[in-house]
Design a protein around this motif. Structure first.
Motif, PDB file in Angstrom:
ATOM      1  N   THR A   1      33.976  43.258  40.946  1.00 36.47           N
ATOM      2  CA  THR A   1      34.912  43.867  40.000  1.00 36.47           C
ATOM      3  C   THR A   1      36.329  43.706  40.549  1.00 36.47           C
ATOM      4  N   PRO A   2      37.334  43.758  39.678  1.00 38.78           N
ATOM      5  CA  PRO A   2      38.710  43.731  40.187  1.00 38.78           C
ATOM      6  C   PRO A   2      38.957  44.836  41.224  1.00 38.78           C
ATOM      7  N   GLU A   3      38.372  46.008  41.012  1.00 36.62           N
ATOM      8  CA  GLU A   3      38.535  47.104  41.973  1.00 36.62           C
ATOM      9  C   GLU A   3      37.971  46.737  43.342  1.00 36.62           C
TER      10      GLU A   3
ATOM     11  N   THR B   1      41.905  38.689  31.269  1.00 38.79           N
ATOM     12  CA  THR B   1      41.571  40.087  31.522  1.00 38.79           C
ATOM     13  C   THR B   1      41.420  40.367  33.010  1.00 38.79           C
TER      14      THR B   1
ATOM     15  N   LYS C   1      43.955  42.641  35.452  1.00 36.70           N
ATOM     16  CA  LYS C   1      43.447  43.853  36.110  1.00 36.70           C
ATOM     17  C   LYS C   1      43.700  43.802  37.616  1.00 36.70           C
TER      18      LYS C   1
ATOM     19  N   GLU D   1      47.371  44.419  38.168  1.00 39.50           N
ATOM     20  CA  GLU D   1      47.655  45.825  37.849  1.00 39.50           C
ATOM     21  C   GLU D   1      47.211  46.751  38.986  1.00 39.50           C
ATOM     22  N   LEU D   2      46.028  46.501  39.527  1.00 43.13           N
ATOM     23  CA  LEU D   2      45.522  47.326  40.631  1.00 43.13           C
ATOM     24  C   LEU D   2      46.364  47.146  41.891  1.00 43.13           C
TER      25      LEU D   2
END
Length: 133
Positions: free
Chosen positions: A43-45, A70, A74, A77-78
């Protein structure tokens, strides 16, 4: 004194094809960089957290799934939320030419499309990721 450039290579999303990511990871390692490969289906996280934990200078995303807009948005952004925009994001994969300017506006520093050589990627990373202290 600055150490070697540290790069996280990641496969975000559901794309299960990782040969290109592994080839790039090996090429960067062979060029003297420290490479952390996060594996498939991140995941991007997870990717941003790995980059922060590893004190990475850059994040290389390999995306073949078509979800690059997308996923890249992300990740950037994170990084912004974590005050870590000093980590350079670059992307390789199947990226339509029409999407490249938008990715650059999002904050992706470089987009490598099919046909980019590992030497070209390693030289770009050496010249644009990290920096002298």
């Amino acid at each position: 004194m600055a150490g070697p450039i540290r790069v996280v290579i990641a496969k975000p999303g559901l794309d299960g094809h990782d040969r290109g990511a592994k080839v790039v990871a090996r090429a960067l390692r062979d060029a003297g960089m420290e490479v952390i490969y996060t594996g498939l289906h991140q995941t991007p996280e997870q990717i941003v957290e790995a980059a922060l934990q590893e004190d990475a200078d850059g994040i290389g995303l390999s995306i073949l799934s078509g979800a690059h807009m997308t996923l890249c948005a992300k990740v950037v952004e994170l990084l912004k939320e974590r005050d870590a925009l000093d980590i350079t994001v670059f992307v390789g994969g199947i990226i339509p030419d029409a999407d490249i300017p938008e990715l650059e506006k999002l904050g992706v520093a470089k987009i490598f499309t099919p046909g980019a050589t590992t030497q070209e990627i390693a030289e770009w990373v050496r010249g644009n990721v990290g920096g002298e202290d």
